[in-house]
Design a protein around this motif. Structure first.
Motif, PDB file in Angstrom:
ATOM      1  N   GLY A 142       0.818  -1.216   0.000  1.00 12.73           N
ATOM      2  CA  GLY A 142       0.000   0.000   0.000  1.00 12.73           C
ATOM      3  C   GLY A 142       0.844   1.255   0.000  1.00 12.73           C
ATOM      4  O   GLY A 142       0.534   2.229  -0.694  1.00 12.73           O
ATOM      5  N   LEU A 143       1.915   1.234   0.785  1.00 10.11           N
ATOM      6  CA  LEU A 143       2.823   2.378   0.798  1.00 10.11           C
ATOM      7  C   LEU A 143       3.481   2.546  -0.576  1.00 10.11           C
ATOM      8  O   LEU A 143       3.579   3.664  -1.087  1.00 10.11           O
ATOM      9  N   TRP A 144       3.887   1.446  -1.180  1.00 16.38           N
ATOM     10  CA  TRP A 144       4.507   1.498  -2.498  1.00 16.38           C
ATOM     11  C   TRP A 144       3.499   1.960  -3.554  1.00 16.38           C
ATOM     12  O   TRP A 144       3.846   2.664  -4.492  1.00 16.38           O
ATOM     13  N   ASN A 145       2.256   1.561  -3.378  1.00 11.36           N
ATOM     14  CA  ASN A 145       1.206   1.924  -4.319  1.00 11.36           C
ATOM     15  C   ASN A 145       0.878   3.416  -4.256  1.00 11.36           C
ATOM     16  O   ASN A 145       0.378   3.979  -5.221  1.00 11.36           O
ATOM     17  N   CYS A 146       1.118   4.035  -3.115  1.00 13.32           N
ATOM     18  CA  CYS A 146       0.816   5.463  -2.956  1.00 13.32           C
ATOM     19  C   CYS A 146       1.845   6.360  -3.636  1.00 13.32           C
ATOM     20  O   CYS A 146       1.614   7.556  -3.786  1.00 13.32           O
ATOM     21  N   VAL A 147       2.971   5.802  -4.032  1.00 10.63           N
ATOM     22  CA  VAL A 147       4.011   6.598  -4.676  1.00 10.63           C
ATOM     23  C   VAL A 147       3.723   6.613  -6.180  1.00 10.63           C
ATOM     24  O   VAL A 147       4.353   5.923  -6.965  1.00 10.63           O
ATOM     25  N   THR A 148       2.728   7.399  -6.566  1.00  8.65           N
ATOM     26  CA  THR A 148       2.317   7.493  -7.962  1.00  8.65           C
ATOM     27  C   THR A 148       1.517   8.770  -8.170  1.00  8.65           C
ATOM     28  O   THR A 148       1.220   9.488  -7.217  1.00  8.65           O
ATOM     29  N   ILE A 149       1.162   9.024  -9.414  1.00 15.90           N
ATOM     30  CA  ILE A 149       0.338  10.191  -9.732  1.00 15.90           C
ATOM     31  C   ILE A 149      -1.128   9.790  -9.911  1.00 15.90           C
ATOM     32  O   ILE A 149      -2.025  10.578  -9.671  1.00 15.90           O
ATOM     33  N   ASN A 150      -1.363   8.541 -10.289  1.00 15.89           N
ATOM     34  CA  ASN A 150      -2.708   8.053 -10.559  1.00 15.89           C
ATOM     35  C   ASN A 150      -3.554   8.039  -9.274  1.00 15.89           C
ATOM     36  O   ASN A 150      -3.179   7.392  -8.296  1.00 15.89           O
ATOM     37  N   PRO A 151      -4.684   8.731  -9.237  1.00 22.99           N
ATOM     38  CA  PRO A 151      -5.484   8.796  -8.009  1.00 22.99           C
ATOM     39  C   PRO A 151      -6.093   7.454  -7.599  1.00 22.99           C
ATOM     40  O   PRO A 151      -6.269   7.201  -6.410  1.00 22.99           O
ATOM     41  N   LEU A 152      -6.396   6.588  -8.562  1.00 15.69           N
ATOM     42  CA  LEU A 152      -6.934   5.276  -8.192  1.00 15.69           C
ATOM     43  C   LEU A 152      -5.882   4.411  -7.509  1.00 15.69           C
ATOM     44  O   LEU A 152      -6.199   3.646  -6.591  1.00 15.69           O
ATOM     45  N   ASN A 153      -4.639   4.533  -7.942  1.00 15.39           N
ATOM     46  CA  ASN A 153      -3.561   3.807  -7.264  1.00 15.39           C
ATOM     47  C   ASN A 153      -3.380   4.319  -5.840  1.00 15.39           C
ATOM     48  O   ASN A 153      -3.139   3.540  -4.918  1.00 15.39           O
ATOM     49  N   ILE A 154      -3.476   5.622  -5.668  1.00 14.31           N
ATOM     50  CA  ILE A 154      -3.346   6.199  -4.328  1.00 14.31           C
ATOM     51  C   ILE A 154      -4.493   5.733  -3.441  1.00 14.31           C
ATOM     52  O   ILE A 154      -4.284   5.345  -2.282  1.00 14.31           O
ATOM     53  N   ALA A 155      -5.708   5.728  -3.973  1.00 10.22           N
ATOM     54  CA  ALA A 155      -6.869   5.258  -3.190  1.00 10.22           C
ATOM     55  C   ALA A 155      -6.718   3.787  -2.820  1.00 10.22           C
ATOM     56  O   ALA A 155      -7.005   3.380  -1.689  1.00 10.22           O
ATOM     57  N   ALA A 156      -6.243   2.975  -3.767  1.00 13.26           N
ATOM     58  CA  ALA A 156      -6.029   1.558  -3.479  1.00 13.26           C
ATOM     59  C   ALA A 156      -4.933   1.376  -2.436  1.00 13.26           C
ATOM     60  O   ALA A 156      -5.041   0.523  -1.551  1.00 13.26           O
ATOM     61  N   GLY A 157      -3.883   2.190  -2.504  1.00  7.29           N
ATOM     62  CA  GLY A 157      -2.809   2.107  -1.522  1.00  7.29           C
ATOM     63  C   GLY A 157      -3.265   2.499  -0.135  1.00  7.29           C
ATOM     64  O   GLY A 157      -2.892   1.856   0.851  1.00  7.29           O
ATOM     65  N   VAL A 158      -4.073   3.539  -0.045  1.00  9.11           N
ATOM     66  CA  VAL A 158      -4.593   3.952   1.264  1.00  9.11           C
ATOM     67  C   VAL A 158      -5.503   2.861   1.825  1.00  9.11           C
ATOM     68  O   VAL A 158      -5.461   2.532   3.012  1.00  9.11           O
ATOM     69  N   TRP A 159      -6.331   2.276   0.949  1.00 14.08           N
ATOM     70  CA  TRP A 159      -7.216   1.204   1.397  1.00 14.08           C
ATOM     71  C   TRP A 159      -6.403   0.000   1.874  1.00 14.08           C
ATOM     72  O   TRP A 159      -6.758  -0.653   2.856  1.00 14.08           O
ATOM     73  N   MET A 160      -5.292  -0.306   1.184  1.00  9.94           N
ATOM     74  CA  MET A 160      -4.444  -1.427   1.595  1.00  9.94           C
ATOM     75  C   MET A 160      -3.797  -1.166   2.950  1.00  9.94           C
ATOM     76  O   MET A 160      -3.679  -2.088   3.770  1.00  9.94           O
ATOM     77  N   MET A 161      -3.408   0.073   3.204  1.00  8.51           N
ATOM     78  CA  MET A 161      -2.844   0.378   4.522  1.00  8.51           C
ATOM     79  C   MET A 161      -3.915   0.304   5.602  1.00  8.51           C
ATOM     80  O   MET A 161      -3.644  -0.107   6.730  1.00  8.51           O
ATOM     81  N   VAL A 197     -10.276  -7.736  -1.731  1.00  6.06           N
ATOM     82  CA  VAL A 197     -10.652  -7.638  -3.140  1.00  6.06           C
ATOM     83  C   VAL A 197     -10.862  -6.186  -3.550  1.00  6.06           C
ATOM     84  O   VAL A 197     -10.578  -5.811  -4.694  1.00  6.06           O
ATOM     85  N   PHE A 198     -11.314  -5.358  -2.642  1.00  2.07           N
ATOM     86  CA  PHE A 198     -11.662  -3.977  -2.980  1.00  2.07           C
ATOM     87  C   PHE A 198     -10.514  -3.188  -3.611  1.00  2.07           C
ATOM     88  O   PHE A 198     -10.714  -2.533  -4.638  1.00  2.07           O
ATOM     89  N   PRO A 199      -9.283  -3.209  -3.068  1.00  6.27           N
ATOM     90  CA  PRO A 199      -8.203  -2.463  -3.731  1.00  6.27           C
ATOM     91  C   PRO A 199      -7.864  -3.001  -5.115  1.00  6.27           C
ATOM     92  O   PRO A 199      -7.469  -2.238  -6.001  1.00  6.27           O
ATOM     93  N   VAL A 200      -8.032  -4.305  -5.312  1.00 11.48           N
ATOM     94  CA  VAL A 200      -7.751  -4.888  -6.619  1.00 11.48           C
ATOM     95  C   VAL A 200      -8.779  -4.393  -7.636  1.00 11.48           C
ATOM     96  O   VAL A 200      -8.447  -4.131  -8.795  1.00 11.48           O
ATOM     97  N   VAL A 201     -10.027  -4.238  -7.197  1.00 13.27           N
ATOM     98  CA  VAL A 201     -11.058  -3.707  -8.081  1.00 13.27           C
ATOM     99  C   VAL A 201     -10.778  -2.239  -8.403  1.00 13.27           C
ATOM    100  O   VAL A 201     -10.989  -1.797  -9.532  1.00 13.27           O
ATOM    101  N   LEU A 202     -10.288  -1.497  -7.424  1.00 14.93           N
ATOM    102  CA  LEU A 202      -9.959  -0.091  -7.659  1.00 14.93           C
ATOM    103  C   LEU A 202      -8.824   0.070  -8.672  1.00 14.93           C
ATOM    104  O   LEU A 202      -8.913   0.886  -9.588  1.00 14.93           O
ATOM    105  N   SER A 203      -7.773  -0.694  -8.486  1.00 20.89           N
ATOM    106  CA  SER A 203      -6.593  -0.548  -9.334  1.00 20.89           C
ATOM    107  C   SER A 203      -5.961  -1.918  -9.532  1.00 20.89           C
ATOM    108  O   SER A 203      -5.304  -2.440  -8.636  1.00 20.89           O
ATOM    109  N   LEU A 204      -6.162  -2.492 -10.689  1.00 28.23           N
ATOM    110  CA  LEU A 204      -5.641  -3.825 -10.979  1.00 28.23           C
ATOM    111  C   LEU A 204      -4.189  -3.713 -11.439  1.00 28.23           C
ATOM    112  O   LEU A 204      -3.895  -3.500 -12.615  1.00 28.23           O
ATOM    113  N   THR A 205      -3.291  -3.819 -10.479  1.00 29.48           N
ATOM    114  CA  THR A 205      -1.861  -3.813 -10.767  1.00 29.48           C
ATOM    115  C   THR A 205      -1.223  -4.979 -10.030  1.00 29.48           C
ATOM    116  O   THR A 205      -1.845  -5.597  -9.158  1.00 29.48           O
ATOM    117  N   LEU A 206       0.014  -5.273 -10.375  1.00 30.39           N
ATOM    118  CA  LEU A 206       0.719  -6.360  -9.684  1.00 30.39           C
ATOM    119  C   LEU A 206       0.918  -6.040  -8.211  1.00 30.39           C
ATOM    120  O   LEU A 206       0.883  -6.930  -7.364  1.00 30.39           O
TER     121      LEU A 206
END
Length: 174
Positions: free
Chosen positions: A47-66, A111-120
């Motif tokens: 989640g912390l790694w996912n927040c280091v981006t510009i894409n807002p969906l990735n940031i939302a998924a990272g916050v949800w993961m944390m 499952v929710f963060p994966v639905v928000l942003s499907l990344t590895l």
């Protein structure tokens, strides 16, 4: 005795009562807890790694993961959150949940963060948290039956099929 000590005693889970109700062995319960802690760690780092981006969906998924990591630590390892006053009360309530409820909660939460942003990062970060839900789901199914009872059921079905077959043959004129 202070009021805080009374709250801690009231919030302390009773292991004998909870293990008798859900039918989990001690080692499987520890396996689920360890998987929950590892799932929390993987969610936190990914989640912390996912927040280091510009894409807002990735940031939302990272916050949800944390947030998932915090909930996993709170429910499965409250000693990690010892400076949070309500940690023991939340853990006691989580221990009272049935395994299928924990399974649905943990799997849905993963499952929710994966639905928000499907990344590895979201897939691998939530995999262990999802696996924790799967472990609780498997414990909700219960123990596997023994071979003797399965053999007895099979024998009874075979006997009933033979009786039906012979009954229809005997009833028909030759």
């Amino acid at each position: 005795m202070s009021s805080q000590d009374e709250q801690l005693q009231a919030a302390a889970p009773e292991p004998a009562a909870s293990s008798a109700e859900d039918g989990m062995t001690w080692w499987y319960r520890w396996l689920c807890r360890i998987a929950g802690v590892l799932g929390g760690l993987s969610c936190a780092f990914a989640g912390l790694w996912n927040c280091v981006t510009i894409n807002p969906l990735n940031i939302a998924a990272g916050v949800w993961m944390m947030l998932n990591a915090f909930v996993l630590f709170l429910c499965e390892a409250p000693f990690c959150c010892q400076f949070i006053e309500f940690a023991n009360a939340v853990s006691a309530k989580a221990d009272k949940l049935r395994p299928w409820q924990k399974a649905a909660f943990y799997c849905g939460m993963a499952v929710f963060p994966v639905v928000l942003s499907l990344t590895l990062t979201t897939l691998f970060g939530n995999a262990i948290a999802f696996a924790t839900g799967v472990l609780y789901g498997l414990s909700a199914l219960g123990k596997k039956g023994d071979a003797i009872s399965y053999a007895r059921i099979h024998q009874q079905q075979k006997q009933m099929d033979e009786e039906k077959l012979t009954g229809t043959l005997e009833g028909q004129p030759l």
